[in-house]
Design an enzyme around this catalytic site. Structure first.
Site, PDB file in Angstrom:
ATOM      1  CG  ASP A  48      20.576  -1.627 -12.636  1.00 41.72           C
ATOM      2  OD1 ASP A  48      20.840  -2.780 -13.028  1.00 41.72           O
ATOM      3  OD2 ASP A  48      20.073  -1.382 -11.532  1.00 41.72           O
ATOM      4  CB  CYS A  94      -4.635  -0.979   1.944  1.00 39.02           C
ATOM      5  SG  CYS A  94      -3.600  -1.226   3.410  1.00 39.02           S
ATOM      6  CB  CYS A 141      -4.536   2.362   5.816  1.00 38.44           C
ATOM      7  SG  CYS A 141      -4.267   2.446   4.028  1.00 38.44           S
ATOM      8  CB  CYS A 199      -0.557   2.323   5.690  1.00 39.86           C
ATOM      9  SG  CYS A 199      -1.198   0.692   5.207  1.00 39.86           S
ATOM     10  CB  CYS A 229      -0.907  -0.009   1.226  1.00 37.86           C
ATOM     11  SG  CYS A 229      -1.890   1.491   1.411  1.00 37.86           S
TER      12      CYS A 229
END
Length: 412
Positions: free
Chosen positions: A338, A217, A220, A204, A201
């Protein structure tokens, strides 16, 4: 504000002229379109030039990890139904490239601007957009860009208090988190194939629950908003529940999603969905993407894929086995140096395709394919790969600078 036709100051005019001259020199030297160097020169002479050039325009900004160049092109095509459009159609999406594009739009009504994710908040401050389209966020160029959660937070902070209408993908939790700081949001159910950057999430840090197409979620309460626009099969569903057919020359589900978002943006500028979608059919290719070209007496389709989410979408639209596939990967500055992202791509989806590998980092890709248990040929160049490929149209997939290399080689 849009509609203000106040002439440019002498300093701004000088900056525009100098920028165009620098761009012309760059083109004459064979160094590309010159849009970036032209914009840099212009901004050096007048740091506020971008804001000045956008003053008379109704501006829409488009940002995302994937699909922003195509969506920008689709929106531009739709808005031409209502007036002249200036756009950075070739994808130069940082402030210098955007400045160069707008310098050619003195007679335009609309500015449709693709913006690199890192620069969205700053460009939005400069050009005071009427609308901002947010499509998706996923891992990309981690050596240059922030981690996706950090980028979403940067967008959230930058868009807080914005008067722009935000047209945002309800199916991407990171996009929803970023857009939720804005007071005026239109939610679009555009889908999310790549979910590996959205299992925690963004509010949170809890674990996201994903029953079907929904998400929330459990800790929360942060959850998917109710969309007012949606992609449904081959149709766009508008806020009134009407279904409008999508007829594109561009392939794949992702482009139907791009068209859905584009229709929602066009509607915000007064262009009806039917008109917008009909105009989008005219788009056959976008800066070389999806072009079918002849090379060494073979037919090649050019496809751009720059990160794991982009490769996943590309695999879904290529012709089935035994269609030959050529893949080219570089790791230059514009790609990100990368290449660890190769290990996030599920290359087993290419099983059954004759595979040919080239590019600066062909050995990195070769190792990845070896671990995936696939048969492939490592080639020195495109000519060798095409000559080795069995009959039939060849799908050519490349990341950014490798794609540009291939376009130059085939004369596209």
């Amino acid at each position: 504000m849009a509609g203000n036709t106040e002439p440019l100051s002498p300093r701004a005019k000088l900056a525009v002229t100098a920028g165009k001259a620098a761009a012309a020199v760059s083109r004459a030297a064979g160094r590309g379109s010159g849009s970036v160097i032209g914009g840099r020169v212009a901004l050096k002479l007048d740091p506020d030039l971008l804001a000045r050039l956008a003053r008379h325009l109704d501006v829409v900004l488009v940002s995302a990890t994937n699909g922003k160049t195509t969506t920008t092109r689709l929106i531009a095509e739709a808005l031409r139904a209502s007036g002249p459009v200036v756009s950075n159609a070739l994808g130069a999406n940082m402030p210098a490239g955007i400045t160069s594009a707008l310098a050619g739009g003195s007679d335009a009504k609309y500015g449709v601007i693709e913006v690199d994710e890192k620069y969205l908040a700053g460009v939005a401050r400069d050009v005071t957009p009427k609308a901002i389209a947010l499509l998706n966020l996923s891992r990309d160029q981690l050596d240059r860009a922030a981690e996706t959660r950090m980028l979403a937070e940067k967008w959230r902070e930058g868009l807080a208090g914005s008067k722009a209408l935000i047209i945002a993908n309800a199916d991407d939790p990171l996009i929803v988190w970023a857009a939720s700081s804005s007071a005026n949001v239109v939610w679009v159910a555009a889908g999310q194939e790549w979910k590996d950057d959205a299992w925690s999430c963004p509010s949170c840090g809890g674990v996201m629950q994903r029953p079907g197409e929904d998400w929330f979620c459990g800790e929360c309460g942060f959850r998917r908003p109710t969309p007012s626009w949606a992609l449904s099969g081959d149709h766009v569903l508008d806020p009134h529940g009407s279904a409008w057919p999508i007829k594109l020359q561009l392939p794949g589900r992702a482009n139907k999603a791009n068209a859905t978002t584009s229709a929602a943006v066009a509607a915000a500028f007064g262009v009806p969905p039917q008109v917008a979608l009909e105009r989008m059919y005219a788009v056959q290719a976008v800066a070389g993407r999806y072009d079918v070209v002849s090379f060494l007496e073979r037919e090649l389709r050019l496809l751009l894929a720059k990160n794991p989410a982009g490769w996943l979408e590309t695999f879904s639209l290529i012709d089935p086995p035994p269609t030959p596939v050529i893949m080219s990967v570089n790791a230059r500055g514009a790609d990100g140096t990368d290449t660890s992202w190769l290990w996030d791509v599920d290359y087993t989806r290419l099983a059954g395709h004759p595979l040919f590998v080239l590019g600066d980092r062909k050995l990195d890709l070769a190792v990845r394919l070896e671990v995936a248990g696939l048969d492939f040929h490592v080639c020195d160049n495109l000519d060798e790969a095409v000559q080795m490929a069995p009959p039939g149209r060849i799908e050519v997939i490349a990341n950014y600078t490798a794609f540009q290399d291939l376009r130059r080689r085939v004369g596209n």
